[in-house]
Design a protein around this motif. Structure first.
Motif, PDB file in Angstrom:
ATOM      1  N   SER A   1       0.229  -1.277  -0.070  1.00 46.70           N
ATOM      2  CA  SER A   1       0.598   0.353   0.246  1.00 46.70           C
ATOM      3  C   SER A   1       0.479   1.440  -0.379  1.00 46.70           C
ATOM      4  O   SER A   1       0.415   2.170  -0.476  1.00 46.70           O
ATOM      5  CB  SER A   1      -1.087   0.402   1.413  1.00 46.70           C
ATOM      6  N   GLN A   2       2.078   1.394   0.834  1.00 43.84           N
ATOM      7  CA  GLN A   2       3.117   2.291   0.981  1.00 43.84           C
ATOM      8  C   GLN A   2       3.180   2.539  -0.714  1.00 43.84           C
ATOM      9  O   GLN A   2       3.411   3.863  -0.933  1.00 43.84           O
ATOM     10  CB  GLN A   2       4.572   2.010   2.112  1.00 43.84           C
ATOM     11  N   LEU A   3       3.944   1.480  -1.404  1.00 46.97           N
ATOM     12  CA  LEU A   3       4.178   1.661  -2.889  1.00 46.97           C
ATOM     13  C   LEU A   3       3.186   1.642  -3.434  1.00 46.97           C
ATOM     14  O   LEU A   3       3.633   2.772  -4.518  1.00 46.97           O
ATOM     15  CB  LEU A   3       5.309  -0.054  -3.094  1.00 46.97           C
ATOM     16  N   TYR A   4       2.301   1.345  -2.912  1.00 43.61           N
ATOM     17  CA  TYR A   4       1.087   2.151  -4.413  1.00 43.61           C
ATOM     18  C   TYR A   4       0.703   3.553  -3.982  1.00 43.61           C
ATOM     19  O   TYR A   4       1.026   4.722  -5.008  1.00 43.61           O
ATOM     20  CB  TYR A   4      -0.500   1.172  -4.309  1.00 43.61           C
ATOM     21  N   GLU A   5       1.255   4.007  -2.563  1.00 38.77           N
ATOM     22  CA  GLU A   5       0.397   5.017  -2.130  1.00 38.77           C
ATOM     23  C   GLU A   5       1.998   6.226  -3.265  1.00 38.77           C
ATOM     24  O   GLU A   5       1.461   7.757  -3.629  1.00 38.77           O
ATOM     25  CB  GLU A   5       0.876   6.123  -1.246  1.00 38.77           C
ATOM     26  N   ARG A   6       3.064   6.081  -3.308  1.00 39.23           N
ATOM     27  CA  ARG A   6       4.244   6.672  -3.699  1.00 39.23           C
ATOM     28  C   ARG A   6       3.762   6.224  -5.347  1.00 39.23           C
ATOM     29  O   ARG A   6       4.151   7.440  -5.647  1.00 39.23           O
ATOM     30  CB  ARG A   6       5.626   5.901  -3.598  1.00 39.23           C
ATOM     31  N   ILE A   7       4.159   5.418  -5.750  1.00 42.34           N
ATOM     32  CA  ILE A   7       3.695   5.755  -6.988  1.00 42.34           C
ATOM     33  C   ILE A   7       2.977   6.671  -7.877  1.00 42.34           C
ATOM     34  O   ILE A   7       2.773   7.562  -8.464  1.00 42.34           O
ATOM     35  CB  ILE A   7       3.578   3.891  -7.365  1.00 42.34           C
ATOM     36  N   VAL A   8       1.127   6.581  -6.696  1.00 40.29           N
ATOM     37  CA  VAL A   8       0.004   7.048  -7.052  1.00 40.29           C
ATOM     38  C   VAL A   8       0.715   9.308  -7.245  1.00 40.29           C
ATOM     39  O   VAL A   8       0.175   9.354  -7.974  1.00 40.29           O
ATOM     40  CB  VAL A   8      -1.470   6.804  -6.437  1.00 40.29           C
ATOM     41  N   LYS A   9       1.673   9.230  -5.972  1.00 42.43           N
ATOM     42  CA  LYS A   9       1.819  10.464  -6.045  1.00 42.43           C
ATOM     43  C   LYS A   9       2.957  11.152  -7.296  1.00 42.43           C
ATOM     44  O   LYS A   9       2.566  12.137  -7.367  1.00 42.43           O
ATOM     45  CB  LYS A   9       2.751  10.099  -4.403  1.00 42.43           C
ATOM     46  N   ALA A  10       3.772   9.989  -7.149  1.00 47.01           N
ATOM     47  CA  ALA A  10       4.684  10.169  -8.532  1.00 47.01           C
ATOM     48  C   ALA A  10       4.321   9.943  -9.674  1.00 47.01           C
ATOM     49  O   ALA A  10       4.498  11.098 -10.393  1.00 47.01           O
ATOM     50  CB  ALA A  10       5.789   8.929  -7.995  1.00 47.01           C
ATOM     51  N   ASN A  11       2.854   9.371  -9.774  1.00 46.77           N
ATOM     52  CA  ASN A  11       2.450   9.862 -11.066  1.00 46.77           C
ATOM     53  C   ASN A  11       1.868  10.862 -11.151  1.00 46.77           C
ATOM     54  O   ASN A  11       1.668  11.942 -12.694  1.00 46.77           O
ATOM     55  CB  ASN A  11       1.171   8.545 -11.536  1.00 46.77           C
ATOM     56  N   LYS A  12       1.061  11.466  -9.991  1.00 50.90           N
ATOM     57  CA  LYS A  12       0.148  12.709 -10.309  1.00 50.90           C
ATOM     58  C   LYS A  12       1.085  14.126 -10.302  1.00 50.90           C
ATOM     59  O   LYS A  12       0.832  15.064 -11.037  1.00 50.90           O
ATOM     60  CB  LYS A  12      -0.176  13.223  -8.555  1.00 50.90           C
ATOM     61  N   ILE A  13       2.107  13.690  -9.497  1.00 55.54           N
ATOM     62  CA  ILE A  13       3.730  14.704 -10.324  1.00 55.54           C
ATOM     63  C   ILE A  13       3.376  15.013 -11.024  1.00 55.54           C
ATOM     64  O   ILE A  13       3.814  15.512 -11.853  1.00 55.54           O
ATOM     65  CB  ILE A  13       4.907  14.569  -9.193  1.00 55.54           C
ATOM     66  N   LYS A  14       4.418  13.635 -11.828  1.00 55.67           N
ATOM     67  CA  LYS A  14       4.561  13.097 -13.474  1.00 55.67           C
ATOM     68  C   LYS A  14       3.462  14.033 -13.989  1.00 55.67           C
ATOM     69  O   LYS A  14       3.685  15.169 -15.494  1.00 55.67           O
ATOM     70  CB  LYS A  14       4.837  11.843 -13.726  1.00 55.67           C
ATOM     71  N   ASP A  15       2.216  13.451 -14.216  1.00 51.34           N
ATOM     72  CA  ASP A  15       0.869  14.425 -14.359  1.00 51.34           C
ATOM     73  C   ASP A  15       0.693  16.111 -14.739  1.00 51.34           C
ATOM     74  O   ASP A  15       0.396  16.569 -15.483  1.00 51.34           O
ATOM     75  CB  ASP A  15      -0.806  13.728 -14.462  1.00 51.34           C
ATOM     76  N   GLU A  16       0.894  16.740 -13.017  1.00 53.44           N
ATOM     77  CA  GLU A  16       0.889  18.244 -13.166  1.00 53.44           C
ATOM     78  C   GLU A  16       2.027  18.295 -14.014  1.00 53.44           C
ATOM     79  O   GLU A  16       2.308  19.223 -14.773  1.00 53.44           O
ATOM     80  CB  GLU A  16       1.465  18.382 -11.920  1.00 53.44           C
ATOM     81  N   PHE A  17       3.392  17.678 -14.153  1.00 49.78           N
ATOM     82  CA  PHE A  17       4.046  18.261 -14.639  1.00 49.78           C
ATOM     83  C   PHE A  17       4.483  18.264 -16.067  1.00 49.78           C
ATOM     84  O   PHE A  17       4.323  19.356 -16.996  1.00 49.78           O
ATOM     85  CB  PHE A  17       5.387  17.424 -14.378  1.00 49.78           C
ATOM     86  N   LEU A  18       3.558  17.518 -16.416  1.00 46.95           N
ATOM     87  CA  LEU A  18       3.689  17.113 -18.667  1.00 46.95           C
ATOM     88  C   LEU A  18       2.543  17.781 -19.423  1.00 46.95           C
ATOM     89  O   LEU A  18       2.580  18.488 -20.062  1.00 46.95           O
ATOM     90  CB  LEU A  18       2.990  15.590 -18.562  1.00 46.95           C
ATOM     91  N   GLY A  19       1.220  18.276 -17.755  1.00 46.92           N
ATOM     92  CA  GLY A  19      -0.236  19.297 -18.375  1.00 46.92           C
ATOM     93  C   GLY A  19       0.400  20.448 -18.164  1.00 46.92           C
ATOM     94  O   GLY A  19       0.512  21.241 -18.968  1.00 46.92           O
ATOM     95  N   VAL A  20       1.598  21.483 -17.400  1.00 45.99           N
ATOM     96  CA  VAL A  20       2.059  22.233 -16.676  1.00 45.99           C
ATOM     97  C   VAL A  20       2.837  22.752 -17.882  1.00 45.99           C
ATOM     98  O   VAL A  20       3.135  23.539 -19.213  1.00 45.99           O
ATOM     99  CB  VAL A  20       2.707  22.641 -15.901  1.00 45.99           C
ATOM    100  N   MET A  21       4.451  21.658 -18.629  1.00 44.15           N
ATOM    101  CA  MET A  21       5.102  21.408 -19.626  1.00 44.15           C
ATOM    102  C   MET A  21       4.256  21.878 -20.999  1.00 44.15           C
ATOM    103  O   MET A  21       4.709  22.880 -21.941  1.00 44.15           O
ATOM    104  CB  MET A  21       6.082  20.810 -19.448  1.00 44.15           C
TER     105      MET A  21
END
Length: 599
Positions: A361-381
């Motif tokens: 679950s902790q790994l999943y939360e980290r992946i979800v958080k990383a994906n969210k950061i990635k998506d936000e970054f891709l959206g902004v870029m």
């Protein structure tokens, strides 16, 4: 009497138990009466002159009163072996004395008595005992007939003697044997019950492990995993409270993340552990720790504090994943509780399962958080890259159309390449932005009335054939296409991606774009067919995946990031339709998109 409490499989043994299951006290008293009567007659008919009648009468009175006194002895005394032994010794001495005093008994009589006592003592069948008791007098009578002592009156008294001693000694022998069998069977029954109980506990624990494992693997949400785990534990430890703590690397502390039946604050538990000297012990040693009575434990620093606090018994189990402790589970009870070895072992196994689920679950939360950061970054870029590219395309188009001054043919050609390449870049950025929206689940359908003919005319006007390709764009659709309700932007994006791919992978020949309504159903079919390089059959199942390209080498002839067909499939599914492809290497590809619509 406890002889009949154990079920036996032998009918004879059951019969014997039924006969001997009478009250022990009354049975012993009744068996002694015939013995006393025979001894009395033997003494009364004795021929020794040195034994006076007064002595004989006194002995008989005492012997008779001894049996009467047994009526007042506690019933429980008759259940003991020592009391039986005392009675047998006394009666044997009295019998022996009566025989000696009465005289006249020959070797045959003593032989019969000895054999009767011996057989009665070793006999293990009640029916056989009765047979011995009946045959013994018959055997003695046979010896009497041969000896010629028929005229002696004492002979008739002695003739009943073998029967009486067979019943007397046989009863005690049978009783002790049956008690021994009953005890053995009771022990076997108790052992079997213990084994069955142990098997049941093991099955319950295996079932619980399976249930907890299934429940915790059904979700990756950390809080749900913790709540499910504590809920299952509550059925196993209804008397104990539980707290799950996880290690926080940022603070270096064990922080409570879930609890059940815990009526205090985390600080209270921390203080309780501190006073007991247990702070971090389970986490550091990676081993379970049991404290039966915290108030009597030698590690306790302030007994007064623990007397005021509720917890008495304590069990700490580490949460370990890949040899690394990630936290612990603490159980405590307000009553003194002995956590056995098997119980501790079982909860350690449970904690192992919980640790894996928590870690996942902790790994999943980290992946979800990383994906969210990635998506936000891709959206902004994507947004930031589109703005300057739009400016580049706009000014290049103005220069090409000579709105900023005259340009020669060579310059016009260069400007066209700038517009084309910038358009390609803009298309890739748009695809990335759309994928980011889809992954972030922010993409929504916006339906409106769309006239298919004007829609296709507008799409057609935005396309031209690249000058470096020997290519023809063919548009094939009837003029009576209906007005439908759909998301025009997504349909446009789907067709643009398919047309762009067809143009990109076709050097010469034709790209045909067609549209038809399916008769009898509210469906419209779009087709994009090309005469390009085609797609190998082994790649067809994979072409709609993200970032997939048939040629993924660094020296590939065609550019792109492999997002176009992924968006085509996702948008088509959002619109409620489906997309299929037919292709043959060297011949070309045909993509068919079928969409439902509302009139």
């Amino acid at each position: 009497m406890e002889l009949a409490q154990t079920t036996t499989s032998s009918p004879a043994l059951s019969w014997a138990l039924g006969i001997l299951d009478a009250p022990r006290k009354m049975t012993v008293i009744r068996i002694r009466w015939p013995l006393i009567i025979i001894c009395s007659y033997l003494l009364l008919f004795s021929q020794l002159r040195w034994v006076t009648p007064a002595t004989t009468h006194a002995f008989l009175v005492v012997y008779l009163l001894s049996n009467c006194a047994l009526y007042f002895v506690d019933e429980r005394r008759f259940e003991t072996f020592s009391f039986h032994a005392l009675l047998i010794v006394v009666d044997t001495l009295c019998l022996s004395a009566s025989l000696v005093v009465s005289r006249g008994a020959g070797p045959d009589f003593y032989l019969v008595c000895f054999v009767t006592i011996f057989l009665s003592s070793i006999c293990r069948s009640f029916s056989a005992l009765l047979g011995i008791a009946i045959l013994a007098p018959v055997l003695y009578a046979y010896f009497l007939l041969k000896s010629g002592e028929i005229g002696d009156l004492t002979v008739y008294l002695r003739s009943s003697f073998p029967f009486t001693i067979a019943i007397f000694y046989g009863y005690f022998a049978q009783t002790e044997w049956l008690q021994k069998i009953s005890k053995e069977q009771a022990e076997q029954f108790a052992y079997r019950k213990r084994a069955e109980e142990q098997i049941r506990r093991n099955l319950d624990r295996i079932s619980t492990l399976h249930e907890i494992g299934s429940a915790m693997t059904s979700t990756l949400d950390l809080q749900t995993v913790l709540d499910l785990f504590l809920e299952k534990l509550d059925a196993l430890l209804p008397y104990a409270a539980a707290v799950i703590r996880l290690y926080n690397p940022a603070t270096g502390e064990l922080e409570p993340v879930a609890s059940r039946k815990f009526d205090g604050s985390p600080q209270k538990l921390a203080q309780w552990e501190k006073e007991l000297g247990l702070t971090g012990v389970v986490f550091q040693t990676k081993a379970p720790l049991v404290v039966r009575n915290a108030r009597a434990d030698p590690r306790t620093r302030h007994v007064a504090f623990l007397q005021a606090a509720h917890p008495i018994s304590y069990l700490g189990v580490p949460l370990i994943v890949k040899g690394k402790a990630i936290g612990d589970i603490v159980f405590y009870s307000n009553e003194e509780r002995e956590f056995g070895g098997e119980e501790v072992q079982f909860f350690t196994a449970l904690a192992g399962q919980a640790a894996i689920a928590i870690h996942n679950s902790q790994l999943y939360e980290r992946i979800v958080k990383a994906n969210k950061i990635k998506d936000e970054f891709l959206g902004v870029m994507s947004h930031e890259l589109r703005t300057p590219l739009n400016v580049v395309v706009g000014y290049a188009q103005l220069m090409k159309e000579q709105m900023l001054g005259e340009v020669n043919p060579k310059q016009a050609e260069v400007l066209q390449k700038i517009v084309d390449r910038a358009g390609d870049q803009l298309s890739m950025i748009t695809d990335l932005l759309e994928v980011t929206k889809m992954e972030g689940e922010s993409e929504r359908l916006v339906t409106s009335e769309v006239g298919l003919v004007p829609f296709l005319e507008d799409l057609r006007s935005s396309y031209w054939v690249p000058v470096e390709k020997d290519l023809t764009l063919r548009w094939d659709y009837p003029s009576d296409l209906p007005v439908i309700k759909t998301d025009s932007e997504k349909v446009k994006h789907v067709l643009q991606n398919l047309i762009n791919n067809a143009v990109k992978f076709t050097q010469r020949g034709a790209v045909t774009i067609s549209a038809r309504c399916v008769p009898g159903s509210k469906k419209v079919v779009f087709q994009v067919a090309d005469s390009g390089v085609g797609i190998p059959q082994e790649h067809l199942p994979l072409i709609f995946e993200r970032f997939h390209q048939v040629d993924s080498s660094n020296t590939r002839a065609f550019g792109g990031v492999g997002m176009g067909l992924y968006i085509v499939k996702k948008f088509t599914e959002m619109l409620g339709g489906q997309v299929v492809v037919e292709s043959e290497p060297g011949t070309g590809s045909t993509f068919t998109v079928t969409l439902p619509y509302e009139s």
